[in-house]
Design a protein around this motif. Structure first.
Motif, PDB file in Angstrom:
ATOM      1  N   LYS A  72       0.756  -1.213  -0.009  1.00  0.00           N
ATOM      2  CA  LYS A  72      -0.129  -0.191  -0.287  1.00  0.00           C
ATOM      3  C   LYS A  72       0.746   1.272   0.126  1.00  0.00           C
ATOM      4  N   VAL A  73       0.321   2.385  -0.615  1.00  0.00           N
ATOM      5  CA  VAL A  73       0.956   3.517  -0.441  1.00  0.00           C
ATOM      6  C   VAL A  73       0.589   4.121   0.745  1.00  0.00           C
ATOM      7  N   LYS A  74       1.375   4.694   1.677  1.00  0.00           N
ATOM      8  CA  LYS A  74       1.022   5.144   2.965  1.00  0.00           C
ATOM      9  C   LYS A  74       1.910   6.569   3.101  1.00  0.00           C
ATOM     10  N   ARG A  75       1.373   7.499   3.921  1.00  0.00           N
ATOM     11  CA  ARG A  75       1.906   8.661   4.212  1.00  0.00           C
ATOM     12  C   ARG A  75       2.418   8.883   5.659  1.00  0.00           C
ATOM     13  N   PHE A  76       3.545   9.466   5.843  1.00  0.00           N
ATOM     14  CA  PHE A  76       4.079   9.338   7.287  1.00  0.00           C
ATOM     15  C   PHE A  76       4.909  10.883   7.270  1.00  0.00           C
ATOM     16  N   ARG A  77       3.967  11.729   8.055  1.00  0.00           N
ATOM     17  CA  ARG A  77       4.360  13.235   8.414  1.00  0.00           C
ATOM     18  C   ARG A  77       4.670  13.825   7.029  1.00  0.00           C
TER      19      ARG A  77
END
Length: 97
Positions: free
Chosen positions: A64-69
């Motif tokens: 999956k494509v995730k965002r962190f900060r």
């Protein structure tokens, strides 16, 4: 016959609510190497846990494509194997190897 290659095929057991429910149907879920085949998975489970395997189903969960900060990242693809055991055989995945 325990071979060191068997430890490379089975990466980790999957302990989730869904895999716990599957254990009632004599099934165990493992995270496996991306290149592992069904006969290799069957041989590894039978050798490491001394059980008789009835069936092996595999699936690949795409990363999956995730965002962190605010930074976008992609998780790796994960291959899972759902191993169905013969009647009378069981694996307790909570104890480890």
């Amino acid at each position: 016959m325990t071979n060191l290659k068997h430890y490379d095929i089975l990466v980790a057991p999957v302990i989730t609510e869904k895999s716990t429910l599957a254990s009632e149907q004599n099934q165990v879920v493992f995270k496996v190497a991306p290149t592992a085949t069904k006969p290799e998975i069957k041989a590894a489970v039978e050798a490491l846990f001394s059980v008789k395997v009835k069936n092996v189903n595999t699936l690949v969960r795409k990363g999956k494509v995730k965002r962190f900060r605010g930074i976008k990242g992609k998780q790796n693809d994960v291959k899972k194997a759902i191993v169905t055991l013969e009647e009378g055989h069981a694996i307790d995945v909570t104890t480890g190897l």
